[in-house]
Design a protein around this motif. Structure first.
Motif, PDB file in Angstrom:
ATOM      1  N   TYR A 173       5.785  -1.010   9.895  1.00 39.07           N
ATOM      2  CA  TYR A 173       5.322  -0.689   8.541  1.00 39.07           C
ATOM      3  C   TYR A 173       3.796  -0.724   8.436  1.00 39.07           C
ATOM      4  O   TYR A 173       3.244  -0.695   7.344  1.00 39.07           O
ATOM      5  CB  TYR A 173       5.919  -1.674   7.537  1.00 39.07           C
ATOM      6  CG  TYR A 173       7.427  -1.684   7.538  1.00 39.07           C
ATOM      7  CD1 TYR A 173       8.148  -0.623   6.994  1.00 39.07           C
ATOM      8  CD2 TYR A 173       8.136  -2.748   8.091  1.00 39.07           C
ATOM      9  CE1 TYR A 173       9.540  -0.629   6.987  1.00 39.07           C
ATOM     10  CE2 TYR A 173       9.520  -2.761   8.086  1.00 39.07           C
ATOM     11  CZ  TYR A 173      10.216  -1.704   7.531  1.00 39.07           C
ATOM     12  OH  TYR A 173      11.598  -1.703   7.535  1.00 39.07           O
ATOM     13  N   GLY A 174       3.139  -0.792   9.606  1.00 39.25           N
ATOM     14  CA  GLY A 174       1.681  -0.784   9.616  1.00 39.25           C
ATOM     15  C   GLY A 174       1.056  -2.138   9.377  1.00 39.25           C
ATOM     16  O   GLY A 174      -0.126  -2.237   9.045  1.00 39.25           O
ATOM     17  N   GLU A 224       5.403   4.493   2.137  1.00 37.81           N
ATOM     18  CA  GLU A 224       5.797   5.758   2.767  1.00 37.81           C
ATOM     19  C   GLU A 224       6.586   5.509   4.049  1.00 37.81           C
ATOM     20  O   GLU A 224       7.455   6.307   4.431  1.00 37.81           O
ATOM     21  CB  GLU A 224       4.556   6.597   3.075  1.00 37.81           C
ATOM     22  CG  GLU A 224       3.916   7.208   1.829  1.00 37.81           C
ATOM     23  CD  GLU A 224       2.588   7.875   2.133  1.00 37.81           C
ATOM     24  OE1 GLU A 224       2.188   7.885   3.323  1.00 37.81           O
ATOM     25  OE2 GLU A 224       1.950   8.393   1.194  1.00 37.81           O
ATOM     26  N   LYS A 225       6.317   4.384   4.715  1.00 31.21           N
ATOM     27  CA  LYS A 225       7.042   4.033   5.938  1.00 31.21           C
ATOM     28  C   LYS A 225       8.345   3.292   5.653  1.00 31.21           C
ATOM     29  O   LYS A 225       9.031   2.860   6.582  1.00 31.21           O
ATOM     30  CB  LYS A 225       6.138   3.183   6.839  1.00 31.21           C
ATOM     31  CG  LYS A 225       4.937   3.960   7.400  1.00 31.21           C
ATOM     32  CD  LYS A 225       4.072   3.075   8.279  1.00 31.21           C
ATOM     33  CE  LYS A 225       2.886   3.875   8.847  1.00 31.21           C
ATOM     34  NZ  LYS A 225       2.017   3.058   9.724  1.00 31.21           N
ATOM     35  N   THR A 276       0.842  -1.197   0.000  1.00 30.84           N
ATOM     36  CA  THR A 276       0.000   0.000   0.000  1.00 30.84           C
ATOM     37  C   THR A 276       0.876   1.246   0.000  1.00 30.84           C
ATOM     38  O   THR A 276       2.071   1.194   0.315  1.00 30.84           O
ATOM     39  CB  THR A 276      -0.914   0.034   1.235  1.00 30.84           C
ATOM     40  OG1 THR A 276      -0.086   0.168   2.421  1.00 30.84           O
ATOM     41  CG2 THR A 276      -1.732  -1.243   1.350  1.00 30.84           C
ATOM     42  N   ASP A 277       0.276   2.371  -0.341  1.00 27.51           N
ATOM     43  CA  ASP A 277       1.017   3.639  -0.340  1.00 27.51           C
ATOM     44  C   ASP A 277       1.543   3.947   1.063  1.00 27.51           C
ATOM     45  O   ASP A 277       2.671   4.437   1.220  1.00 27.51           O
ATOM     46  CB  ASP A 277       0.103   4.782  -0.809  1.00 27.51           C
ATOM     47  CG  ASP A 277      -0.239   4.666  -2.287  1.00 27.51           C
ATOM     48  OD1 ASP A 277       0.503   3.966  -3.015  1.00 27.51           O
ATOM     49  OD2 ASP A 277      -1.243   5.275  -2.710  1.00 27.51           O
ATOM     50  N   GLN A 278       0.734   3.659   2.082  1.00 27.57           N
ATOM     51  CA  GLN A 278       1.145   3.944   3.456  1.00 27.57           C
ATOM     52  C   GLN A 278       2.360   3.087   3.849  1.00 27.57           C
ATOM     53  O   GLN A 278       3.276   3.572   4.523  1.00 27.57           O
ATOM     54  CB  GLN A 278      -0.025   3.663   4.426  1.00 27.57           C
ATOM     55  CG  GLN A 278      -1.198   4.645   4.289  1.00 27.57           C
ATOM     56  CD  GLN A 278      -2.186   4.210   3.216  1.00 27.57           C
ATOM     57  OE1 GLN A 278      -1.897   3.301   2.443  1.00 27.57           O
ATOM     58  NE2 GLN A 278      -3.335   4.887   3.175  1.00 27.57           N
ATOM     59  N   GLN A 279       2.348   1.832   3.450  1.00 23.20           N
ATOM     60  CA  GLN A 279       3.472   0.952   3.768  1.00 23.20           C
ATOM     61  C   GLN A 279       4.757   1.431   3.085  1.00 23.20           C
ATOM     62  O   GLN A 279       5.828   1.443   3.693  1.00 23.20           O
ATOM     63  CB  GLN A 279       3.141  -0.486   3.341  1.00 23.20           C
ATOM     64  CG  GLN A 279       2.075  -1.142   4.218  1.00 23.20           C
ATOM     65  CD  GLN A 279       1.571  -2.439   3.633  1.00 23.20           C
ATOM     66  OE1 GLN A 279       1.759  -2.721   2.451  1.00 23.20           O
ATOM     67  NE2 GLN A 279       0.905  -3.249   4.464  1.00 23.20           N
TER      68      GLN A 279
END
Length: 227
Positions: A113-114, A93-94, A88-91
């Motif tokens: 990493y969420g 980004e981390k 995912t984009d959030q992963q």
């Protein structure tokens, strides 16, 4: 005498009419046959390009000659990666990358990493590598690679093929290749004057006098001169 003269005049008229008709029909017939041969030669050049690109992806360089190229296609395998799941984009980004994701085994690290459920993540994010023959991957089952070196509509004439490198300003050497055949080879047997005219026209325009893919002098991203 007059009868003889009239007969000669009629004969001359017939010959002149025939010459006029041929002057119109010869170029038309030539273009029709040339189109058939062009398509077959272009198809073969596209196959050479496919094989050479696969060789470069596997070896880092293009094959120097057809023997090496055919041996590569016939005998070697290449990796095929099947993918399941995406980051995912959030992963990302981390800082999570595919390599990190595939190596994750620690729940605490995964949480950074969420990723809350590592087991579920590993089940839905997979990269599986299998190896298939180059010939099957590039051309499909049943393709006769042994014909790839030969120019269609000739008596066993081979394509000309060369390799080289282009050195960038930063010193990086980029592999290059070209394969080609001149008009006089693959159009042999057709109207000689039309072949001469075609060759002269290409030469006057500074173009290759035939069909060609790639270029070892002026890099063109392996384009064909018909594209």
């Amino acid at each position: 005498m007059r009868v003889v003269f009239n007969s000669l005049l009629v004969l001359a008229s017939i010959v002149l009419a025939y010459m006029c008709v041929r002057s119109i029909m010869d170029p038309i017939e030539f273009e029709g046959e040339k189109s058939v041969r062009d398509k077959a030669v272009i198809a073969r050049l596209i196959d050479i390009r496919k094989a050479q690109i696969a060789h470069r992806e596997a070896k880092g360089v293009y094959a120097e000659d057809f023997n090496k190229l055919m041996s590569f296609v016939n005998n070697e395998k290449i990796a095929m990666v099947s993918k399941k799941g995406e980051l995912t984009d959030q992963q990302m980004e981390k800082g999570l990358t595919e390599d990190i994701a595939l190596a994750l085994v620690d729940t605490a690290e995964a949480a950074k990493y969420g990723i809350e459920d590592l087991e579920a993540f590993k089940e839905n994010f997979r990269r599986d590598t299998s190896y298939v023959s180059v010939k099957e991957s590039v051309f499909g089952v049943g393709y006769n690679i042994d014909s790839i070196a030969y120019v269609p509509f000739t008596n066993g004439e081979k394509f000309e093929m060369r390799t080289g490198f282009n050195k960038t300003k930063s010193g990086i050497k980029i592999p290059l290749f070209e394969a080609c055949t001149p008009y006089k080879v693959y159009l042999n047997g057709l109207n000689k004057q039309e072949i001469i005219n075609l060759t002269k026209k290409a030469s006057a325009l500074g173009k290759y006098e035939g069909l060609k893919v790639g270029d070892v002098i002026s890099p063109n991203n392996n384009a064909g001169n018909w594209e």
